[in-house]
Design a protein around this motif. Structure first.
Motif, PDB file in Angstrom:
ATOM      1  N   SER A   1      -5.513   0.793  -2.304  1.00  0.00           N
ATOM      2  CA  SER A   1      -4.422  -0.151  -2.518  1.00  0.00           C
ATOM      3  C   SER A   1      -4.657  -0.898  -3.822  1.00  0.00           C
ATOM      4  O   SER A   1      -5.750  -0.899  -4.367  1.00  0.00           O
ATOM      5  CB  SER A   1      -4.352  -1.160  -1.368  1.00  0.00           C
ATOM      6  OG  SER A   1      -5.487  -2.004  -1.395  1.00  0.00           O
TER       7      SER A   1
ATOM      8  N   PHE B   1      -0.573   5.017  -4.786  1.00  0.00           N
ATOM      9  CA  PHE B   1      -0.108   3.820  -5.458  1.00  0.00           C
ATOM     10  C   PHE B   1      -0.333   3.873  -6.960  1.00  0.00           C
ATOM     11  O   PHE B   1       0.459   3.355  -7.725  1.00  0.00           O
ATOM     12  CB  PHE B   1      -0.732   2.561  -4.850  1.00  0.00           C
ATOM     13  CG  PHE B   1      -2.080   2.227  -5.391  1.00  0.00           C
ATOM     14  CD1 PHE B   1      -2.219   1.368  -6.456  1.00  0.00           C
ATOM     15  CD2 PHE B   1      -3.226   2.784  -4.853  1.00  0.00           C
ATOM     16  CE1 PHE B   1      -3.455   1.073  -6.976  1.00  0.00           C
ATOM     17  CE2 PHE B   1      -4.464   2.493  -5.357  1.00  0.00           C
ATOM     18  CZ  PHE B   1      -4.587   1.634  -6.424  1.00  0.00           C
TER      19      PHE B   1
ATOM     20  N   THR C   1       0.852  -1.184   0.000  1.00  0.00           N
ATOM     21  CA  THR C   1       0.000   0.000   0.000  1.00  0.00           C
ATOM     22  C   THR C   1       0.887   1.233   0.000  1.00  0.00           C
ATOM     23  O   THR C   1       1.827   1.329   0.761  1.00  0.00           O
ATOM     24  CB  THR C   1      -0.897   0.000   1.245  1.00  0.00           C
ATOM     25  OG1 THR C   1      -1.649  -1.195   1.251  1.00  0.00           O
ATOM     26  CG2 THR C   1      -1.829   1.176   1.246  1.00  0.00           C
TER      27      THR C   1
ATOM     28  N   GLU D   1      -4.680  -4.086  -4.117  1.00  0.00           N
ATOM     29  CA  GLU D   1      -5.609  -5.178  -3.803  1.00  0.00           C
ATOM     30  C   GLU D   1      -7.058  -4.698  -3.895  1.00  0.00           C
ATOM     31  O   GLU D   1      -7.913  -5.366  -4.463  1.00  0.00           O
ATOM     32  CB  GLU D   1      -5.318  -5.730  -2.411  1.00  0.00           C
ATOM     33  CG  GLU D   1      -6.169  -6.932  -2.066  1.00  0.00           C
ATOM     34  CD  GLU D   1      -5.768  -7.542  -0.728  1.00  0.00           C
ATOM     35  OE1 GLU D   1      -6.382  -8.574  -0.387  1.00  0.00           O
ATOM     36  OE2 GLU D   1      -4.878  -7.016  -0.039  1.00  0.00           O
ATOM     37  N   SER D   2      -7.314  -3.528  -3.375  1.00  0.00           N
ATOM     38  CA  SER D   2      -8.651  -2.943  -3.443  1.00  0.00           C
ATOM     39  C   SER D   2      -9.043  -2.646  -4.889  1.00  0.00           C
ATOM     40  O   SER D   2     -10.177  -2.905  -5.304  1.00  0.00           O
ATOM     41  CB  SER D   2      -8.693  -1.664  -2.605  1.00  0.00           C
ATOM     42  OG  SER D   2      -9.930  -1.026  -2.739  1.00  0.00           O
TER      43      SER D   2
END
Length: 151
Positions: free
Chosen positions: A60, A31, A27, A62-63
């Motif tokens: 992030s 990013f 993170t 991933e998000s």
């Protein structure tokens, strides 16, 4: 018939396939800037992120991947239903077969997205990357059967 997925699905999985890897999930405050500056075409990367609802605000990678998968799954399901209706109403046997093949391709594509979604939840990032690559491999079949390319 123009391919309605052309502007959504490949862009979303372009991001996932190129950006998601076990070491790339750190993170950072900005990013998207740090990720996109490392791409061959940073402006394209920024544009792709902007096309995904909520993508620019993802905290992030991933998000962002989760958002891209959900968005692609939603669009894939919408188009799948549409192609199913075309297959059901087709009177020409050859056209009916083309639509039926397209329906099957979308079922495979949606299955890959659902698998990727589950793998992301369980933090199997290599699995997500594999499913994203598999979905992108299916993409030429979807474009051909949806009329996204011409012969």
């Amino acid at each position: 018939m123009a391919s309605p997925t052309k502007s959504y699905v490949p862009h979303s999985f372009f991001l996932i396939a190129l950006l998601l890897g076990p070491s790339s999930l750190a993170t950072a405050a900005d990013f998207s800037s740090s990720v996109c500056t490392g791409m061959l075409d940073p402006s394209c990367c920024f544009q792709v992120i902007k096309t995904i609802p909520g993508g620019g605000q993802a905290p992030s990678l991933e998000s962002l991947c989760g958002t891209a998968i959900s968005f692609s799954l939603s669009k894939g399901n919408q188009i799948h239903k549409y192609v199913q209706s075309l297959a059901a109403s087709a009177n020409n046997p050859k056209l009916k077969q083309v639509y039926s093949t397209c329906v099957q391709n979308y079922e495979d594509f949606i299955g890959n997205l659902q698998s990727a979604q589950g793998m992301l939840k369980s933090k199997d990032y290599n699995g997500v990357s594999t499913m994203a690559s598999s979905s992108m491999t299916d993409w030429p079949n979807l474009a051909l059967t949806s009329g996204g390319t011409t012969a």
